[in-house]
Design a protein around this motif. Sequence first.
Motif, PDB file in Angstrom:
ATOM      1  N   THR A  72      34.615  -3.915  41.607  1.00 29.96           N
ATOM      2  CA  THR A  72      34.958  -2.793  40.736  1.00 29.96           C
ATOM      3  C   THR A  72      34.567  -1.478  41.397  1.00 29.96           C
ATOM      4  O   THR A  72      35.359  -0.524  41.449  1.00 29.96           O
ATOM      5  N   LEU A  73      33.344  -1.419  41.909  1.00 31.27           N
ATOM      6  CA  LEU A  73      32.895  -0.220  42.607  1.00 31.27           C
ATOM      7  C   LEU A  73      33.741   0.054  43.841  1.00 31.27           C
ATOM      8  O   LEU A  73      34.073   1.199  44.153  1.00 31.27           O
ATOM      9  N   ARG A  74      34.084  -1.001  44.551  1.00 27.57           N
ATOM     10  CA  ARG A  74      34.866  -0.844  45.775  1.00 27.57           C
ATOM     11  C   ARG A  74      36.240  -0.243  45.466  1.00 27.57           C
ATOM     12  O   ARG A  74      36.703   0.660  46.177  1.00 27.57           O
ATOM     13  N   ILE A  75      36.879  -0.700  44.420  1.00 25.81           N
ATOM     14  CA  ILE A  75      38.201  -0.181  44.054  1.00 25.81           C
ATOM     15  C   ILE A  75      38.103   1.274  43.602  1.00 25.81           C
ATOM     16  O   ILE A  75      38.916   2.122  43.987  1.00 25.81           O
ATOM     17  N   ALA A  78      37.529   3.423  46.653  1.00 21.03           N
ATOM     18  CA  ALA A  78      38.725   3.510  47.485  1.00 21.03           C
ATOM     19  C   ALA A  78      39.763   4.444  46.868  1.00 21.03           C
ATOM     20  O   ALA A  78      40.359   5.278  47.567  1.00 21.03           O
ATOM     21  N   VAL A  79      39.976   4.312  45.575  1.00 18.49           N
ATOM     22  CA  VAL A  79      40.960   5.163  44.883  1.00 18.49           C
ATOM     23  C   VAL A  79      40.552   6.628  44.991  1.00 18.49           C
ATOM     24  O   VAL A  79      41.387   7.509  45.231  1.00 18.49           O
ATOM     25  N   PHE A  80      39.259   6.893  44.831  1.00 18.62           N
ATOM     26  CA  PHE A  80      38.797   8.280  44.887  1.00 18.62           C
ATOM     27  C   PHE A  80      38.941   8.856  46.292  1.00 18.62           C
ATOM     28  O   PHE A  80      39.336  10.012  46.463  1.00 18.62           O
ATOM     29  N   LEU A  81      38.640   8.058  47.307  1.00 19.73           N
ATOM     30  CA  LEU A  81      38.804   8.525  48.680  1.00 19.73           C
ATOM     31  C   LEU A  81      40.267   8.844  48.992  1.00 19.73           C
ATOM     32  O   LEU A  81      40.572   9.864  49.605  1.00 19.73           O
ATOM     33  N   VAL A  82      41.149   7.956  48.572  1.00 17.86           N
ATOM     34  CA  VAL A  82      42.581   8.184  48.793  1.00 17.86           C
ATOM     35  C   VAL A  82      43.038   9.436  48.038  1.00 17.86           C
ATOM     36  O   VAL A  82      43.825  10.238  48.555  1.00 17.86           O
ATOM     37  N   HIS A  83      42.534   9.599  46.832  1.00 15.95           N
ATOM     38  CA  HIS A  83      42.870  10.780  46.023  1.00 15.95           C
ATOM     39  C   HIS A  83      42.472  12.068  46.753  1.00 15.95           C
ATOM     40  O   HIS A  83      43.273  13.011  46.857  1.00 15.95           O
ATOM     41  N   LEU A  84      41.244  12.105  47.283  1.00 18.88           N
ATOM     42  CA  LEU A  84      40.787  13.281  48.015  1.00 18.88           C
ATOM     43  C   LEU A  84      41.614  13.496  49.284  1.00 18.88           C
ATOM     44  O   LEU A  84      41.938  14.630  49.649  1.00 18.88           O
ATOM     45  N   GLY A  85      41.926  12.389  49.960  1.00 16.12           N
ATOM     46  CA  GLY A  85      42.711  12.483  51.184  1.00 16.12           C
ATOM     47  C   GLY A  85      44.106  13.026  50.937  1.00 16.12           C
ATOM     48  O   GLY A  85      44.592  13.889  51.691  1.00 16.12           O
ATOM     49  N   VAL A  86      44.746  12.533  49.901  1.00 12.45           N
ATOM     50  CA  VAL A  86      46.095  12.997  49.571  1.00 12.45           C
ATOM     51  C   VAL A  86      46.077  14.480  49.196  1.00 12.45           C
ATOM     52  O   VAL A  86      46.964  15.252  49.582  1.00 12.45           O
ATOM     53  N   SER A 110      32.384  15.464  43.785  1.00 15.51           N
ATOM     54  CA  SER A 110      33.106  14.716  44.819  1.00 15.51           C
ATOM     55  C   SER A 110      32.129  13.990  45.742  1.00 15.51           C
ATOM     56  O   SER A 110      32.301  12.813  46.051  1.00 15.51           O
ATOM     57  N   GLY A 111      31.100  14.703  46.203  1.00 17.36           N
ATOM     58  CA  GLY A 111      30.105  14.081  47.069  1.00 17.36           C
ATOM     59  C   GLY A 111      29.371  12.954  46.383  1.00 17.36           C
ATOM     60  O   GLY A 111      29.103  11.901  46.984  1.00 17.36           O
ATOM     61  N   LEU A 112      29.052  13.158  45.110  1.00 15.30           N
ATOM     62  CA  LEU A 112      28.329  12.136  44.345  1.00 15.30           C
ATOM     63  C   LEU A 112      29.155  10.867  44.204  1.00 15.30           C
ATOM     64  O   LEU A 112      28.681   9.759  44.469  1.00 15.30           O
ATOM     65  N   ILE A 113      30.422  11.024  43.809  1.00 14.89           N
ATOM     66  CA  ILE A 113      31.272   9.859  43.563  1.00 14.89           C
ATOM     67  C   ILE A 113      31.571   9.104  44.854  1.00 14.89           C
ATOM     68  O   ILE A 113      31.563   7.873  44.877  1.00 14.89           O
ATOM     69  N   VAL A 114      31.824   9.846  45.938  1.00 10.34           N
ATOM     70  CA  VAL A 114      32.159   9.197  47.206  1.00 10.34           C
ATOM     71  C   VAL A 114      31.069   8.216  47.624  1.00 10.34           C
ATOM     72  O   VAL A 114      31.355   7.097  48.068  1.00 10.34           O
ATOM     73  N   ASN A 115      29.801   8.604  47.504  1.00 12.13           N
ATOM     74  CA  ASN A 115      28.718   7.717  47.921  1.00 12.13           C
ATOM     75  C   ASN A 115      28.266   6.762  46.820  1.00 12.13           C
ATOM     76  O   ASN A 115      27.842   5.641  47.104  1.00 12.13           O
ATOM     77  N   ALA A 117      30.161   5.423  44.503  1.00 11.39           N
ATOM     78  CA  ALA A 117      31.169   4.386  44.292  1.00 11.39           C
ATOM     79  C   ALA A 117      31.429   3.583  45.554  1.00 11.39           C
ATOM     80  O   ALA A 117      32.471   2.944  45.681  1.00 11.39           O
ATOM     81  N   ASN A 118      30.478   3.617  46.481  1.00 13.38           N
ATOM     82  CA  ASN A 118      30.602   2.839  47.712  1.00 13.38           C
ATOM     83  C   ASN A 118      29.600   1.687  47.681  1.00 13.38           C
ATOM     84  O   ASN A 118      28.427   1.869  48.034  1.00 13.38           O
ATOM     85  N   PRO A 119      30.018   0.496  47.250  1.00 12.40           N
ATOM     86  CA  PRO A 119      29.073  -0.623  47.110  1.00 12.40           C
ATOM     87  C   PRO A 119      28.460  -1.042  48.439  1.00 12.40           C
ATOM     88  O   PRO A 119      27.353  -1.584  48.471  1.00 12.40           O
ATOM     89  N   LYS A 120      29.152  -0.779  49.531  1.00 14.52           N
ATOM     90  CA  LYS A 120      28.616  -1.181  50.829  1.00 14.52           C
ATOM     91  C   LYS A 120      27.381  -0.361  51.195  1.00 14.52           C
ATOM     92  O   LYS A 120      26.529  -0.821  51.950  1.00 14.52           O
ATOM     93  N   LEU A 121      27.284   0.840  50.639  1.00 17.31           N
ATOM     94  CA  LEU A 121      26.083   1.640  50.850  1.00 17.31           C
ATOM     95  C   LEU A 121      24.886   0.975  50.175  1.00 17.31           C
ATOM     96  O   LEU A 121      23.775   0.974  50.715  1.00 17.31           O
ATOM     97  N   GLY A 122      25.124   0.400  48.996  1.00 14.77           N
ATOM     98  CA  GLY A 122      24.052  -0.319  48.306  1.00 14.77           C
ATOM     99  C   GLY A 122      23.635  -1.568  49.046  1.00 14.77           C
ATOM    100  O   GLY A 122      22.436  -1.860  49.195  1.00 14.77           O
TER     101      GLY A 122
END
Length: 202
Positions: A72-75, A78-86, A110-115, A117-122
């Motif tokens: 769930t966190l990974r999705i 990912a969606v937020f990163l793509v949103h910022l990129g677009v 933006s900075g808060l959500i990017v990190n 919502a990244n489960p791999k960081l955890g």
Amino acid sequence: MLDNLAALVAASFLIALSPGPGTALVLRQSVRGRRGALATVAGMEVAVACWAVAAALGVSVLLTASEVAFHTLRIIGAVFLVHLGVKALLSAGGRTPPTTEEPTTRAFRSGLIVNLANPKLGVFAISFLPQFVPADGAGKGVLLLFALVWVLVDTLWYLVVVSVLHRLRTWLSRPRVRRTLETASGGVLVVLGARLVLTPRW
């Protein structure tokens, strides 16, 4: 103890040097202004602190045990990163790149959500911090101290990056350069978002 702390500082610095979503996001914000970039760094480091403290307290272990929570966190991430990129790519596609600085509250979020919502960081925090705790360490107290050191080193690195980019502000303000950086950072964010979804769990 001091040897372990020195090793942690060195490793944290090397980790901070490695490019990732945070670097791309800070670059994009720095093109628009210093305040937005600093707010982005603040949001990113609050998220890093949350993951670090969660790892030190053993809370983030729950993430590795729950497939639903991890994916769930990974999705979301990912969606937020793509949103910022677009957004960055669309901005670069304009005839004149925007010169207005993004509100600090939005940049922080933006900075808060990017990190956050990244489960791999955890997962990384779980495997990273305990390696530096001495065999006779005082458990959670030492882990919390090391978590704070990790956050401080990461913060200092990004503050240096923002400072350097601010000194290059005149050059970065050129429309062609701004457009190129918006395109590059947007493309990187989209790729990282896609990779976050496609890369198997580790």
